[in-house]
Design an enzyme around this catalytic site. Sequence first.
Site, PDB file in Angstrom:
ATOM      1  N   ARG A  81      -3.561  -9.931   5.208  1.00 20.61           N
ATOM      2  CA  ARG A  81      -3.916 -10.432   3.914  1.00 20.61           C
ATOM      3  C   ARG A  81      -3.369  -9.630   3.034  1.00 20.61           C
ATOM      4  O   ARG A  81      -2.617  -8.523   2.645  1.00 20.61           O
ATOM      5  CB  ARG A  81      -5.130  -9.240   3.807  1.00 20.61           C
ATOM      6  CG  ARG A  81      -5.955  -9.568   2.204  1.00 20.61           C
ATOM      7  CD  ARG A  81      -6.970  -8.410   2.590  1.00 20.61           C
ATOM      8  NE  ARG A  81      -7.940  -8.129   1.278  1.00 20.61           N
ATOM      9  CZ  ARG A  81      -7.931  -7.381   0.246  1.00 20.61           C
ATOM     10  NH1 ARG A  81      -7.006  -6.552   0.580  1.00 20.61           N
ATOM     11  NH2 ARG A  81      -8.580  -6.971  -0.844  1.00 20.61           N
TER      12      ARG A  81
ATOM     13  N   LYS B  74       0.781  -1.443   0.213  1.00 19.37           N
ATOM     14  CA  LYS B  74      -0.114  -0.007   0.212  1.00 19.37           C
ATOM     15  C   LYS B  74       0.922   1.299   0.273  1.00 19.37           C
ATOM     16  O   LYS B  74       2.417   1.441   0.226  1.00 19.37           O
ATOM     17  CB  LYS B  74      -1.491  -0.435   0.885  1.00 19.37           C
ATOM     18  CG  LYS B  74      -2.155  -1.482   0.992  1.00 19.37           C
ATOM     19  CD  LYS B  74      -3.181  -1.002   2.078  1.00 19.37           C
ATOM     20  CE  LYS B  74      -4.751  -1.654   1.978  1.00 19.37           C
ATOM     21  NZ  LYS B  74      -5.641  -1.581   2.754  1.00 19.37           N
TER      22      LYS B  74
END
Length: 285
Positions: free
Chosen positions: A265, A231
């Site tokens: 995740r 991210k």
Amino acid sequence: MAKDTFLNRKTTLNVKGKLTDISAPCVMGILNLTPDSFYNQSRAGSLDEALQRTEAFLKDGAKFIDIGAYSSRPGAAEVSPDEELKRIVPVVEAITKKLPEAIISIDTFRARVAKESIEAGAHIINDIASGDMDEAMFETVAALQVPYIMMHMKGTPQTMQQQTEYKDLALDITDYFSLKLAELQKLGIKDIILDPGFGFAKTLDQNYQLLNQLQDFNIFELPLLVGFSRKSMIYKFLGLTPQEALNGTSVLNTIALLKGASILRVHDVKAAVECIALVQKTQQQ
């Protein structure tokens, strides 16, 4: 950190009548069916590619496969419910047929998509909006009696980065989860996983503040899911691209594990499995 720190936490999920053990940390592999996901190497552009990637995830040690067909990155294109289902259902059916051992999570905020995906063979609902973007979601999950991942976010994927004001970040999220849990438990939903929502309605600095306080959410005694994988909180801070952010992802995953994360995740399953193995090894000494 002592290996028995999180002894009181819920350690099983009822997955279609079978108990799935999550007493040890585990990995959720990300399978993107969107053409515009922020990390282009995570996209599965065909049914065969989706099957191959799922097979590789399972071989590398993933416990869950998270399928998404609506990109939640800021500025992503709108996708209709029909299009979302058109992308998801054939993949769920194919995985269920070829790889029946796979436990499939569906990344959607829409109750209709959740219902039809579960009917097609999926097992878990992963809702970035915790019911805020579809008022029918909680009752749908209750009727389906499936595990439910609820994430903290304010606004929508299109507006969330304009909604980053908090009185006290961790306390505000704790209050949010407390209210949602009361609703879910009233409906009889028992298998709940919490995701504090890294990257969703948080500034770069707030993401790191949240990670620093992650252990605060162990008060709920529920499994914690974290999603840092490649991210912008990593690659923008380090001056990299998503393609270069695996090392940073592994560092943050390791910190999260030490603070009580139950599920990682990720786009890169093997690296996450190795993080878990090394953290567990240190805790055995």
